[in-house]
Design a protein around this motif. Structure first.
Motif, mmCIF file in Angstrom:
data_model
loop_
_atom_site.group_PDB
_atom_site.id
_atom_site.type_symbol
_atom_site.label_atom_id
_atom_site.label_comp_id
_atom_site.label_asym_id
_atom_site.label_seq_id
_atom_site.Cartn_x
_atom_site.Cartn_y
_atom_site.Cartn_z
ATOM 1 N N LEU A 68 -96.179 -45.699 78.481
ATOM 2 C CA LEU A 68 -94.755 -46.551 79.690
ATOM 3 C C LEU A 68 -93.603 -45.993 79.048
ATOM 4 C CD1 LEU A 68 -97.128 -49.677 78.169
ATOM 5 C CD2 LEU A 68 -97.306 -48.618 80.457
ATOM 6 N N TYR A 69 -93.265 -45.377 77.419
ATOM 7 C CA TYR A 69 -92.456 -44.550 77.820
ATOM 8 C C TYR A 69 -91.435 -43.780 78.451
ATOM 9 C CZ TYR A 69 -87.651 -44.244 75.020
ATOM 10 O OH TYR A 69 -86.183 -44.351 75.406
ATOM 11 N N LEU A 70 -92.640 -42.843 78.827
ATOM 12 C CA LEU A 70 -93.044 -41.456 79.190
ATOM 13 C C LEU A 70 -92.360 -42.214 80.957
ATOM 14 C CD1 LEU A 70 -93.876 -38.435 79.725
ATOM 15 C CD2 LEU A 70 -95.939 -38.975 80.330
ATOM 16 N N MET A 71 -93.754 -43.081 81.483
ATOM 17 C CA MET A 71 -93.265 -43.695 83.275
ATOM 18 C C MET A 71 -91.794 -43.980 83.104
ATOM 19 S SD MET A 71 -95.642 -42.844 84.842
ATOM 20 C CE MET A 71 -95.708 -41.217 83.834
ATOM 21 N N PHE A 72 -90.707 -45.024 81.400
ATOM 22 C CA PHE A 72 -90.016 -45.558 81.681
ATOM 23 C C PHE A 72 -88.689 -44.039 82.145
ATOM 24 C CE2 PHE A 72 -86.484 -46.535 79.120
ATOM 25 C CZ PHE A 72 -85.810 -47.155 79.482
ATOM 26 N N ILE A 73 -88.880 -43.112 80.690
ATOM 27 C CA ILE A 73 -88.252 -42.060 81.400
ATOM 28 C C ILE A 73 -88.330 -41.281 82.283
ATOM 29 C CG2 ILE A 73 -87.967 -39.362 80.623
ATOM 30 C CD1 ILE A 73 -86.745 -42.106 78.329
ATOM 31 N N ALA A 74 -89.198 -41.143 82.891
ATOM 32 C CA ALA A 74 -90.009 -40.366 84.483
ATOM 33 C C ALA A 74 -88.694 -41.944 85.479
ATOM 34 C CB ALA A 74 -91.076 -40.600 85.210
ATOM 35 N N GLY A 75 -88.347 -42.417 85.326
ATOM 36 C CA GLY A 75 -87.838 -43.546 86.214
ATOM 37 C C GLY A 75 -85.671 -42.399 86.028
ATOM 38 N N THR A 76 -85.610 -42.846 84.546
ATOM 39 C CA THR A 76 -84.511 -42.633 84.435
ATOM 40 C C THR A 76 -84.135 -41.428 85.346
ATOM 41 O OG1 THR A 76 -85.272 -41.320 82.269
ATOM 42 C CG2 THR A 76 -84.422 -43.933 82.805
ATOM 43 N N GLY A 98 -84.900 -53.165 76.492
ATOM 44 C CA GLY A 98 -84.641 -55.285 76.420
ATOM 45 C C GLY A 98 -85.338 -55.248 78.408
ATOM 46 N N ILE A 99 -85.158 -54.484 79.165
ATOM 47 C CA ILE A 99 -84.851 -53.973 80.820
ATOM 48 C C ILE A 99 -86.128 -53.208 80.651
ATOM 49 C CG2 ILE A 99 -84.532 -52.557 82.460
ATOM 50 C CD1 ILE A 99 -81.770 -52.839 82.195
ATOM 51 N N PHE A 100 -87.021 -52.285 79.602
ATOM 52 C CA PHE A 100 -88.322 -52.098 79.976
ATOM 53 C C PHE A 100 -89.635 -52.912 79.749
ATOM 54 C CE2 PHE A 100 -91.654 -49.689 76.182
ATOM 55 C CZ PHE A 100 -92.109 -49.174 77.561
ATOM 56 N N PHE A 101 -89.385 -53.874 78.438
ATOM 57 C CA PHE A 101 -90.066 -54.654 78.259
ATOM 58 C C PHE A 101 -90.676 -55.607 79.083
ATOM 59 C CE2 PHE A 101 -89.741 -52.203 73.491
ATOM 60 C CZ PHE A 101 -91.017 -52.192 74.063
ATOM 61 N N LEU A 102 -89.163 -56.058 79.711
ATOM 62 C CA LEU A 102 -88.744 -57.353 80.502
ATOM 63 C C LEU A 102 -89.970 -57.118 81.697
ATOM 64 C CD1 LEU A 102 -85.326 -58.552 80.355
ATOM 65 C CD2 LEU A 102 -87.809 -60.202 79.755
ATOM 66 N N LEU A 103 -89.781 -55.443 82.668
ATOM 67 C CA LEU A 103 -90.487 -55.355 83.160
ATOM 68 C C LEU A 103 -92.088 -55.003 82.940
ATOM 69 C CD1 LEU A 103 -88.316 -53.110 85.506
ATOM 70 C CD2 LEU A 103 -89.047 -55.566 85.922
ATOM 71 N N ILE A 155 -81.649 -47.452 85.006
ATOM 72 C CA ILE A 155 -80.617 -47.524 84.044
ATOM 73 C C ILE A 155 -79.815 -46.762 85.121
ATOM 74 C CG2 ILE A 155 -79.642 -45.561 81.737
ATOM 75 C CD1 ILE A 155 -81.635 -48.816 81.689
ATOM 76 N N PRO A 156 -79.745 -45.449 85.529
ATOM 77 C CA PRO A 156 -78.902 -44.814 86.152
ATOM 78 C C PRO A 156 -78.326 -44.702 87.662
ATOM 79 C CG PRO A 156 -80.655 -43.495 86.873
ATOM 80 C CD PRO A 156 -81.321 -45.041 85.607
ATOM 81 N N THR A 157 -78.846 -46.255 88.223
ATOM 82 C CA THR A 157 -78.452 -46.252 88.844
ATOM 83 C C THR A 157 -78.040 -47.913 88.787
ATOM 84 O OG1 THR A 157 -81.183 -46.598 89.954
ATOM 85 C CG2 THR A 157 -79.713 -47.786 91.026
ATOM 86 N N PHE A 158 -77.395 -48.409 88.400
ATOM 87 C CA PHE A 158 -76.714 -49.104 87.936
ATOM 88 C C PHE A 158 -75.331 -49.210 86.765
ATOM 89 C CE2 PHE A 158 -79.569 -51.710 89.392
ATOM 90 C CZ PHE A 158 -79.436 -51.750 90.844
ATOM 91 N N PHE A 159 -75.839 -48.099 85.566
ATOM 92 C CA PHE A 159 -74.946 -47.794 84.657
ATOM 93 C C PHE A 159 -74.016 -46.105 84.781
ATOM 94 C CE2 PHE A 159 -77.964 -50.997 83.797
ATOM 95 C CZ PHE A 159 -76.380 -52.619 83.095
ATOM 96 N N GLU A 160 -73.904 -45.846 86.250
ATOM 97 C CA GLU A 160 -73.520 -44.670 86.051
ATOM 98 C C GLU A 160 -72.914 -44.013 85.548
ATOM 99 O OE1 GLU A 160 -74.004 -43.329 90.492
ATOM 100 O OE2 GLU A 160 -73.273 -45.704 90.086
ATOM 101 N N HIS A 161 -71.575 -44.476 84.587
ATOM 102 C CA HIS A 161 -70.400 -44.420 83.946
ATOM 103 C C HIS A 161 -71.483 -43.807 82.564
ATOM 104 C CE1 HIS A 161 -71.624 -48.803 82.809
ATOM 105 N NE2 HIS A 161 -71.380 -48.442 81.619
ATOM 106 N N LYS A 162 -72.377 -44.190 81.768
ATOM 107 C CA LYS A 162 -72.872 -43.983 80.354
ATOM 108 C C LYS A 162 -74.424 -42.660 81.539
ATOM 109 C CE LYS A 162 -73.093 -45.795 77.328
ATOM 110 N NZ LYS A 162 -72.765 -45.515 76.239
ATOM 111 N N LYS A 163 -73.599 -41.634 81.629
ATOM 112 C CA LYS A 163 -74.623 -40.117 82.049
ATOM 113 C C LYS A 163 -75.297 -39.834 81.011
ATOM 114 C CE LYS A 163 -71.005 -38.743 85.996
ATOM 115 N NZ LYS A 163 -71.916 -40.123 86.526
ATOM 116 N N GLU A 164 -74.597 -40.202 79.893
ATOM 117 C CA GLU A 164 -75.975 -39.007 78.679
ATOM 118 C C GLU A 164 -76.803 -40.343 77.849
ATOM 119 O OE1 GLU A 164 -72.990 -42.609 76.262
ATOM 120 O OE2 GLU A 164 -73.000 -40.601 78.380
#
Length: 386
Positions: A61-69, A220-225, A247-256
């Motif tokens: 599941l975390y791998l799929m989460f990383i794929a989304g990022t 939090g977003i990960f476990f909620l969804l 993550i990258p869609t709404f928090f573009e300022h956190k590029k790292e």
């Protein structure tokens, strides 16, 4: 007790030493982890344990989460219409080939969904090695859209396997449609909120963060969804994937942040998933009649159909770069293993087909990586001599 000690120790040693072996033989770490998992399971150091299975599922599941990022929805939606049209044609060709090959070789209906799968996981590792080349940039764009389609099919296939074709399936599709509508409205609402009040995004994830708020919010977003998918009885991987897109869609300022999240995943949870997959592949299966032939057939068919389909982009890229892009999509390692495991557990494919798909995913990760390196080296030599 001693079995569990051996299990924990073996997993720890594989996690520690896999990158060194991968670097030594110049291959991605993932196939090394799968091979070690299989070898040590055969030797008796790894066995099926409830906690091992739970952590492995969390790793997937975390791998799929990383794929989304890897996917910025705003950037994806800004893709030029002409390129979108070509990507759609590319995907249609893939699915047409998949249907034809599955019917011709009598592989079964599930292979029609399995063979066109696209995952950006290993494409991201290629970008670290080869930089932001035109073929990789296009590969990531087409791969992002292809992965969204693949995850959609993964969700529908999961629902079909679990409920069968009938009212329960219609109910699952209806739940999925309502959830997607809700997510669309939520995305738009958050986009408007952050546009009117940009300080909200930096408040949730400040630039100077000594309390790890970015990690906390991401988890939090990960476990909620994932919880929402669990409640709706839909594929959990889909929820994890959508959470990653946030993550990258709404928090573009956190590029790292995506890299920060990936470092944690690939350093701990995700290797356990691949080790578990390896441990479920019994080495004795290599002697099953026709297994290697079937695995090679799947590998060749999946690679060939992507190379032919990639010719859609030949005007945007030269021939060599077009081939490189086609090869880069020929390693859907994570999604192929996930879908194969899902289908096998749901008794939709036989044991030999399950082993063939796992073996094919390894062949792809190993051989395609080497082929891409050879073609890229040839391309560099040609550029230097011209």
């Amino acid at each position: 007790m001693y079995d569990n000690i051996a299990l924990i120790t073996t997993i720890s040693l594989i996690i520690i030493f896999s990158p060194f072996f991968a670097k030594f033989i110049k291959l991605p770490t993932t196939p090394i982890e799968i091979m070690f998992g299989s070898i040590f399971a055969y030797m008796g150091f790894l066995h099926e344990a409830h906690l091992f299975k739970i952590v492995a599922e969390l790793g997937f599941l975390y791998l799929m989460f990383i794929a989304g990022t890897e996917i910025n929805l705003k950037s994806t939606l800004k893709t030029p219409k002409e390129l979108i049209r070509k990507i759609i044609i590319y995907l249609v060709i893939l699915y047409a080939f998949s249907i034809a090959i599955s019917l011709y070789f009598d592989l079964g209906k599930i292979f029609m969904v399995l063979m066109p799968l696209i995952s950006v996981g290993l494409i991201a590792t290629l970008s670290k090695e080869y930089g932001k080349t035109p073929w990789l940039a296009l590969s990531m764009t087409a791969g992002a859209i292809g992965e969204i389609v693949s995850i959609g099919f993964l969700t529908l296939t999961s629902a079909t396997i679990e409920t069968g074709v009938g009212f329960a399936l219609v109910q699952s599709i209806f739940s999925l449609a309502l959830f997607l509508l809700f997510m669309f409205v939520l995305f738009r609402a958050i986009e408007l909120l952050f546009w009117w009040f940009p300080s909200v995004a930096t408040s949730l994830m400040p630039h100077e963060d000594n309390k790890e708020q970015d990690i906390r919010l991401s988890m939090g977003i990960f476990f909620l969804l994932v919880g929402a998918m669990l409640y709706l009885k839909l594929e959990l991987a889909f929820g994890a994937f959508l959470a990653g897109i946030f993550i990258p869609t709404f928090f573009e300022h956190k590029k790292e942040l995506p890299e920060k999240l990936a470092s944690f995943g690939f350093g701990f949870l995700i290797p356990i998933f691949f080790i578990h997959i390896g441990s479920s592949f019994h080495l004795e299966a290599l002697f099953m009649d026709g297994l290697i032939t079937k695995a090679l057939l799947i590998t060749f068919a999946m690679t060939f159909m992507r190379l032919v389909a990639s010719l859609v982009f030949i005007k945007d890229l030269k021939l060599v770069d077009t081939l490189l892009m086609g090869f880069s999509h020929s390693m859907p390692l994570t999604l192929l293993i996930a879908m194969a495991t899902l289908a096998y557990n749901g008794k939709s494919i036989s044991e030999i087909n399950y082993y063939a798909l796992i073996l094919a995913s390894l062949f792809q990760a190993i051989f395609i990586t080497i082929i891409i390196k050879l073609i890229n080296n040839y391309k560099i030599k040609q550029e230097l001599t011209s």
